[in-house]
Write an enzyme that holds these catalytic residues in place. Sequence first.
Site, mmCIF file in Angstrom:
data_model
loop_
_atom_site.group_PDB
_atom_site.id
_atom_site.type_symbol
_atom_site.label_atom_id
_atom_site.label_comp_id
_atom_site.label_asym_id
_atom_site.label_seq_id
_atom_site.Cartn_x
_atom_site.Cartn_y
_atom_site.Cartn_z
ATOM 1 N N SER A 141 11.076 -10.120 -13.452
ATOM 2 C CA SER A 141 11.682 -8.840 -13.084
ATOM 3 C C SER A 141 13.025 -8.716 -13.787
ATOM 4 C CB SER A 141 11.915 -8.794 -11.570
ATOM 5 O OG SER A 141 12.643 -7.635 -11.219
ATOM 6 N N TYR A 154 15.374 -11.764 -3.335
ATOM 7 C CA TYR A 154 14.393 -11.436 -4.389
ATOM 8 C C TYR A 154 14.940 -11.883 -5.746
ATOM 9 C CZ TYR A 154 11.202 -8.515 -7.201
ATOM 10 O OH TYR A 154 10.268 -8.067 -8.110
HETATM 11 N N1 LIG Z 1 7.162 -2.612 -8.815
HETATM 12 C C1 LIG Z 1 8.308 -2.956 -9.388
HETATM 13 O O1 LIG Z 1 9.261 -2.161 -9.490
HETATM 14 C C2 LIG Z 1 8.456 -4.344 -9.971
HETATM 15 C C3 LIG Z 1 9.530 -4.563 -10.857
HETATM 16 C C4 LIG Z 1 9.693 -5.818 -11.411
HETATM 17 C C5 LIG Z 1 8.804 -6.836 -11.121
HETATM 18 N N2 LIG Z 1 7.780 -6.618 -10.243
HETATM 19 C C6 LIG Z 1 6.898 -7.745 -9.969
HETATM 20 O O2 LIG Z 1 5.582 -7.427 -10.353
HETATM 21 C C7 LIG Z 1 4.647 -8.167 -9.585
HETATM 22 C C8 LIG Z 1 3.576 -7.212 -9.036
HETATM 23 O O3 LIG Z 1 4.211 -6.303 -8.164
HETATM 24 P P1 LIG Z 1 3.694 -4.801 -7.921
HETATM 25 O O4 LIG Z 1 4.803 -3.908 -8.264
HETATM 26 O O5 LIG Z 1 2.373 -4.610 -8.535
HETATM 27 O O6 LIG Z 1 3.611 -4.837 -6.340
HETATM 28 P P2 LIG Z 1 2.438 -4.525 -5.301
HETATM 29 O O7 LIG Z 1 1.767 -3.263 -5.670
HETATM 30 O O8 LIG Z 1 3.060 -4.690 -3.971
HETATM 31 O O9 LIG Z 1 1.436 -5.726 -5.579
HETATM 32 C C9 LIG Z 1 1.765 -7.038 -5.241
HETATM 33 C C10 LIG Z 1 0.549 -7.883 -5.499
HETATM 34 O O10 LIG Z 1 0.825 -9.237 -5.135
HETATM 35 C C11 LIG Z 1 -0.207 -9.731 -4.296
HETATM 36 N N3 LIG Z 1 0.317 -10.721 -3.376
HETATM 37 C C12 LIG Z 1 1.465 -10.669 -2.663
HETATM 38 N N4 LIG Z 1 1.592 -11.781 -1.920
HETATM 39 C C13 LIG Z 1 0.485 -12.549 -2.168
HETATM 40 C C14 LIG Z 1 0.052 -13.801 -1.721
HETATM 41 N N5 LIG Z 1 0.765 -14.512 -0.830
HETATM 42 N N6 LIG Z 1 -1.121 -14.292 -2.179
HETATM 43 C C15 LIG Z 1 -1.861 -13.584 -3.071
HETATM 44 N N7 LIG Z 1 -1.485 -12.382 -3.557
HETATM 45 C C16 LIG Z 1 -0.313 -11.879 -3.099
HETATM 46 C C17 LIG Z 1 -0.739 -8.489 -3.586
HETATM 47 O O11 LIG Z 1 -2.094 -8.680 -3.255
HETATM 48 P P3 LIG Z 1 -2.648 -8.799 -1.742
HETATM 49 O O12 LIG Z 1 -1.902 -7.833 -0.925
HETATM 50 O O13 LIG Z 1 -4.109 -8.580 -1.906
HETATM 51 O O14 LIG Z 1 -2.360 -10.231 -1.384
HETATM 52 C C18 LIG Z 1 -0.643 -7.430 -4.663
HETATM 53 O O15 LIG Z 1 -1.803 -7.438 -5.474
HETATM 54 C C19 LIG Z 1 5.461 -8.871 -8.504
HETATM 55 O O16 LIG Z 1 5.681 -10.208 -8.879
HETATM 56 C C20 LIG Z 1 6.771 -8.106 -8.499
HETATM 57 O O17 LIG Z 1 7.843 -8.890 -8.041
HETATM 58 C C21 LIG Z 1 7.583 -5.391 -9.678
#
Ligand SMILES: NC(=O)c1ccc[n+]([C@@H]2O[C@H](COP(=O)([O-])OP(=O)(O)OC[C@H]3O[C@@H](n4cnc5c(N)ncnc54)[C@H](OP(=O)(O)O)[C@@H]3O)[C@@H](O)[C@H]2O)c1
Length: 238
Positions: A141, A154
Amino acid sequence: MIIENRIAVITGAGKGIGEAIAYGLAEMNYQTVLIGRNRKNLEQVAAEIVNNGGLAPVIFQLDVTDTPKMKETIQSVISQFGRIDVLVNNAGVYFDGTLELAESEFQTMLNTNLTAQFTLTKEVVPWMEHQGSGYIFNIASRSGKTGYAGSGGYCASKFGMLGLNESLYHELTPKGIKVTALCPGWVNTQMALDAGTPLKAEEMIQPEDLFKTIRYLLQLSPTAIVKEVVIEAPSGIR
Ligand SMILES: NC(=O)c1ccc[n+]([C@@H]2O[C@H](COP(=O)([O-])OP(=O)(O)OC[C@H]3O[C@@H](n4cnc5c(N)ncnc54)[C@H](OP(=O)(O)O)[C@@H]3O)[C@@H](O)[C@H]2O)c1
């Protein structure tokens, strides 16, 4: 040796960034392995991939912090396919706060966003070493590059992920394994909404942009390596 299908393991593949990466890699003809806690989401992604003509994904419903189950899962992938070409460490959680965080929330973020990536990578790398090739993408991130007021827990987890990424980059490159961290700002997913993004959906980085970055990196020649990629949303720059 002719490799019939390349195998890609994606954590958090049921929604958001992981879902977009799963669709993209399937379109590139990867055999995808989808990991997440929510089976229904994973099944929907798998069905969409098959509808679009991709190879039927293998689904593992599991919590990435469950180390024994994680190890079993990788063994099972290896028994079935004999190799892992791409690992996308994407699963992550966000809780607002720094010292306001309960210790359990802080711990959950470290366990999910950092320790689970360590555990999974530790299981997968020996197979990549055996192959003499592989690519590990760590979805970190912008919060791993800069500390922000109000999200210290975070940021700590993502700074940790970048430290792990950089050490692995140095250790694994000589073994033919590439390691890259992707560091996006706000991405248009549920996580960004839950974290209170000030940007409108159309102002954010789109989940597909993360896949496009991965595709670009995968297409580089073996003699070109990239440690990390920082991706910004123009309206998010301060
Ligand atoms: N959105 C942003 O602005 C942003 C920015 C920078 C980085 N990121 C990073 O990008 C990555 C994906 O995030 P996203 O934005 O796509 O968020 P999201 O839509 O909330 O998706 C998060 C994903 O992580 C999975 N997950 C969470 N805890 C888990 C666990 N204990 N075991 C297995 N799976 C788990 C969830 O699947 P289940 O619910 O099925 O478990 C879901 O598929 C994360 O690492 C996040 O920190 C996001």
